[in-house]
Write a protein that holds these residues in place. Sequence first.
Motif, short mmCIF file in Angstrom:
data_model
loop_
_atom_site.label_atom_id
_atom_site.label_comp_id
_atom_site.label_asym_id
_atom_site.label_seq_id
_atom_site.Cartn_x
_atom_site.Cartn_y
_atom_site.Cartn_z
N LYS A 74 47.19 -37.80 46.41
CA LYS A 74 47.54 -37.23 47.74
C LYS A 74 46.76 -38.01 48.65
CE LYS A 74 47.75 -32.28 46.86
NZ LYS A 74 47.47 -31.12 47.11
N ARG A 75 46.93 -37.70 49.58
CA ARG A 75 46.20 -38.04 51.00
C ARG A 75 45.37 -37.03 51.71
NH1 ARG A 75 47.68 -43.19 52.96
NH2 ARG A 75 49.53 -44.02 51.98
N ALA A 76 44.38 -37.55 52.32
CA ALA A 76 43.59 -36.52 53.06
C ALA A 76 43.48 -37.12 54.26
CB ALA A 76 42.03 -36.38 52.40
N ASN A 77 42.72 -36.48 55.23
CA ASN A 77 42.65 -36.63 56.70
C ASN A 77 41.90 -37.83 56.75
OD1 ASN A 77 44.61 -34.72 57.09
ND2 ASN A 77 42.94 -33.24 57.90
N SER A 78 40.65 -37.85 56.01
CA SER A 78 39.86 -38.94 56.33
C SER A 78 39.06 -39.14 55.10
CB SER A 78 38.82 -38.38 57.60
OG SER A 78 38.24 -37.41 57.04
N GLU A 79 38.25 -40.29 55.20
CA GLU A 79 37.35 -40.68 53.92
C GLU A 79 36.27 -39.76 53.68
OE1 GLU A 79 36.48 -44.96 54.55
OE2 GLU A 79 35.37 -44.73 52.59
N ARG A 80 36.09 -39.14 54.70
CA ARG A 80 34.79 -38.15 54.99
C ARG A 80 35.52 -36.81 54.02
NH1 ARG A 80 30.09 -36.16 57.02
NH2 ARG A 80 30.18 -33.83 57.18
N ALA A 81 37.06 -36.57 54.39
CA ALA A 81 37.26 -35.32 53.76
C ALA A 81 37.62 -35.68 52.23
CB ALA A 81 38.79 -34.97 54.49
N VAL A 82 37.90 -36.76 51.91
CA VAL A 82 38.07 -37.11 50.74
C VAL A 82 36.59 -36.83 49.56
CG1 VAL A 82 38.69 -39.07 48.94
CG2 VAL A 82 39.81 -38.99 50.84
N THR A 83 35.60 -37.52 50.41
CA THR A 83 34.14 -37.44 49.83
C THR A 83 33.90 -35.91 49.62
OG1 THR A 83 33.55 -39.36 50.94
CG2 THR A 83 31.89 -37.97 50.11
N GLN A 84 34.29 -34.95 50.61
CA GLN A 84 33.96 -33.64 50.59
C GLN A 84 34.81 -33.08 49.52
OE1 GLN A 84 34.69 -32.75 54.66
NE2 GLN A 84 32.94 -32.60 55.29
N SER A 85 35.94 -33.20 49.24
CA SER A 85 36.78 -32.70 48.33
C SER A 85 36.31 -33.10 46.75
CB SER A 85 38.24 -32.69 48.68
OG SER A 85 38.62 -33.98 48.50
N ILE A 86 36.01 -34.32 46.82
CA ILE A 86 35.51 -34.84 45.41
C ILE A 86 34.20 -34.15 45.04
CG2 ILE A 86 34.46 -36.83 44.28
CD1 ILE A 86 36.55 -38.58 45.60
N LEU A 87 33.13 -33.94 46.00
CA LEU A 87 32.03 -33.51 45.75
C LEU A 87 32.15 -32.02 45.52
CD1 LEU A 87 29.54 -35.38 47.93
CD2 LEU A 87 29.60 -35.28 45.61
N SER A 88 33.08 -31.32 46.10
CA SER A 88 33.24 -29.76 46.07
C SER A 88 33.66 -29.55 44.75
CB SER A 88 34.37 -29.56 47.23
OG SER A 88 34.62 -28.05 46.85
N VAL A 89 34.77 -30.23 44.04
CA VAL A 89 35.15 -29.87 42.76
C VAL A 89 34.03 -30.27 41.77
CG1 VAL A 89 37.52 -29.89 43.26
CG2 VAL A 89 36.51 -32.08 42.62
N ILE A 90 33.67 -31.41 41.86
CA ILE A 90 32.71 -31.89 40.86
C ILE A 90 31.38 -30.83 40.79
CG2 ILE A 90 30.72 -33.65 40.03
CD1 ILE A 90 33.35 -35.48 40.64
N GLY A 91 30.95 -30.50 42.23
CA GLY A 91 29.76 -29.57 42.43
C GLY A 91 30.14 -28.28 41.72
N GLU A 92 31.51 -27.77 41.77
CA GLU A 92 31.72 -26.42 41.15
C GLU A 92 31.66 -26.66 39.56
OE1 GLU A 92 32.32 -24.15 43.27
OE2 GLU A 92 32.69 -22.69 41.41
N CYS A 93 32.04 -27.88 39.27
CA CYS A 93 32.24 -28.09 37.62
C CYS A 93 30.59 -28.18 37.03
CB CYS A 93 33.06 -29.32 37.18
SG CYS A 93 33.61 -29.65 35.80
N VAL A 94 29.85 -28.62 37.87
CA VAL A 94 28.47 -28.69 37.73
C VAL A 94 27.83 -27.23 37.50
CG1 VAL A 94 26.09 -29.49 38.25
CG2 VAL A 94 28.09 -31.24 38.38
N ASP A 95 28.21 -26.65 38.49
CA ASP A 95 27.73 -25.19 38.60
C ASP A 95 28.25 -24.39 37.42
OD1 ASP A 95 26.45 -23.09 39.67
OD2 ASP A 95 27.99 -22.83 41.19
N GLN A 96 29.50 -24.46 37.13
CA GLN A 96 30.19 -23.64 35.96
C GLN A 96 29.78 -24.17 34.90
OE1 GLN A 96 31.71 -21.06 37.14
NE2 GLN A 96 31.53 -21.20 39.18
N PHE A 97 30.05 -25.45 34.61
CA PHE A 97 29.82 -25.85 32.94
C PHE A 97 28.64 -26.75 32.63
CE2 PHE A 97 34.62 -25.60 34.33
CZ PHE A 97 34.79 -24.39 33.85
N GLY A 98 27.89 -27.02 33.67
CA GLY A 98 27.11 -28.35 33.59
C GLY A 98 25.88 -27.62 32.71
#
Length: 581
Positions: free
Chosen positions: A281-305
């Motif tokens: 998948k492509r994102a609009n910018s490098e920043r957008a990629v960073t945000q989406s990666i941290l968003s899903v990993i943050g969610e995973c840490v929150d739910q399952f960590g």
Amino acid sequence: MRLFASILTAMASSFAVCRLHMRGRVGLLKSLQKPDTFLQRSIGTDIVAAQAEAPPRDRSDEKDGYKFLHALQVERQEQAERSVLINCHSRTNEKKFLKYLSKHGDIKKYFFYESYGLYAVVEFAKREDVASLLERAVIPNVNHESMVPFKSRLLSLRNLSLVDLSNQQSGLQCHPQTTIPINEFIKRLSKEESIDQQMTSLTEAYQLTEENSRLRFLVCSLLKDIAAAYFPECTIKPFGSSVNGFGKLGCDLDMFLDLDGISGRNVKMPKSGLSLEYQMKRANSERAVTQSILSVIGECVDQFGPGCVGVQKILNARCPLVRFAHQPSGFQCDLTANNRVAMKSTELLYLYGELDPRVRSLVFTVRCWARAHGVTSSIPGAWISNFSLTVMVLFFLQKRSIPIIPTLDHLRDLAGPADKSVIEGNDCTFVSDFSKIQLKSNTETLEQLLCEFFEFYATFPFSRMSLNIRKGKEQNKPEVAPLHIQNPFETSLNVSKNVNATQLDRFVALCQESSWLLQQGETNIPRGGASMTAAWGLATLLLPSQVAGIKSRKKRKLEPASERIKGLLESLKNKNQPKTS
Ligand code: CTP
Ligand code: MG
């Protein structure tokens, strides 16, 4: 990040030690290079705790006992991968516990510590040992509907036969992961014989221990297991004060999710023939990629960590991050991604700390002094940060009439082709071969440096000038901000942008007060006779100040001696009077 790694590898191979290294480094030596304690498994029977010889190590990245940051990181990461974290009963029988675990393999190192319960960090000799142990671990037998069956290397010891109920006191030796409060430490400081010794002793007492450093890498490794659900080849690396040599016990754990090591990246397509590439998948910018990666990993840490609580996703910050508390270790964690410039500044600070042992002692002392007076805080706000304070100390050391450390421009000029590093358009190049760095023969003592540090910043023209460690010179401020410290690599940024005028005024006022105090003979003479309990020297500087209420620098200049200082000196004089009774 690959560039970073290759540069560091080059640094490691050409690493040589400058003469000042030999003067007694206290920082990472303690936290990262203690010889390991080995536990040897005797064949099938008892376990004997023994101090054994470490196996031969690859010493290509070490010289005279000094290792390069990259090599230290790789070693700690590798140890962490072979380690588990186990919550134990407070009266766990240590011998039975080790015997039980060693069924899965040799234990190389273990230690206990307390944080919301008793925990053990256990390092096995091989990764397969950990796999074997995990294979035997069970999922808690509670209502399955309310339990996420997430397996990790954070475990709980449940077998009651390992608990020594006959023994009220466990007798387990716990390694402290926090420091003693500064007001208690002041008493200990007063027993030292010189201010230099006080500063060294403060550094030794507050720096990260070997165990704390291991725990930090283990938490990164546990987090990596969670992130690996999405990115199987990722790594999570600590940066900032956890590894730059200036970390104090209890400091936060800054982590960086590194995806640069994923195989297949930067591989050239063959010029002919067939080949396959991944669809992405492509994102609009490098920043957008960073945000989406941290968003899903943050969610995973929150739910399952396991053990991860209070997860906050702060994705709109200049540097997006996920903040949470890791309860079993007691660390406040900041997880970032795509933060390679911060890794470079970590590496730079580490290098400066290695060049001369006075650097680390002065930074530690100033950091502790600042914390004791509320100049810095663990809560984000308009205060001066520890990072800014460290850069201020470095700048001061560059400004000595015989500079103690070189400028960043000089380090860049000494760099070889393999050191070249440009990250997002920022020149992050600096020398990796320490032997190329010629230090000047400055012989100032720690006491002189501390005194001069306060004097320097008590009179620094903050209103007009910016601090620049790249040039080692103050420069006209490029923008309006009470405190302007140029970011060493992202030179258009101000490291201390957050600092307001009130906080800067407090800092200056405290520098004035401390400078004045150190110039008083009464402050600088060890006192107290046999009991040695009266505060003197550095201990005096750490006592509460009257400066808190000061409104402006102008006002401060009119009254250099606060009531506190007068009172303090009065009490010192009284203590010196011969007793008449
Ligand atoms: N950093 C930076 N620019 C800033 C703030 C931070 O480059 N304006 C980088 C530095 O490398 C710093 C790291 O991010 O060391 C972590 O920041 P922070 O946690 O604020 O500082 P530490 O040096 O880790 O100090 P502390 O012990 O207070 O956490
Ligand atoms: Mg930090």
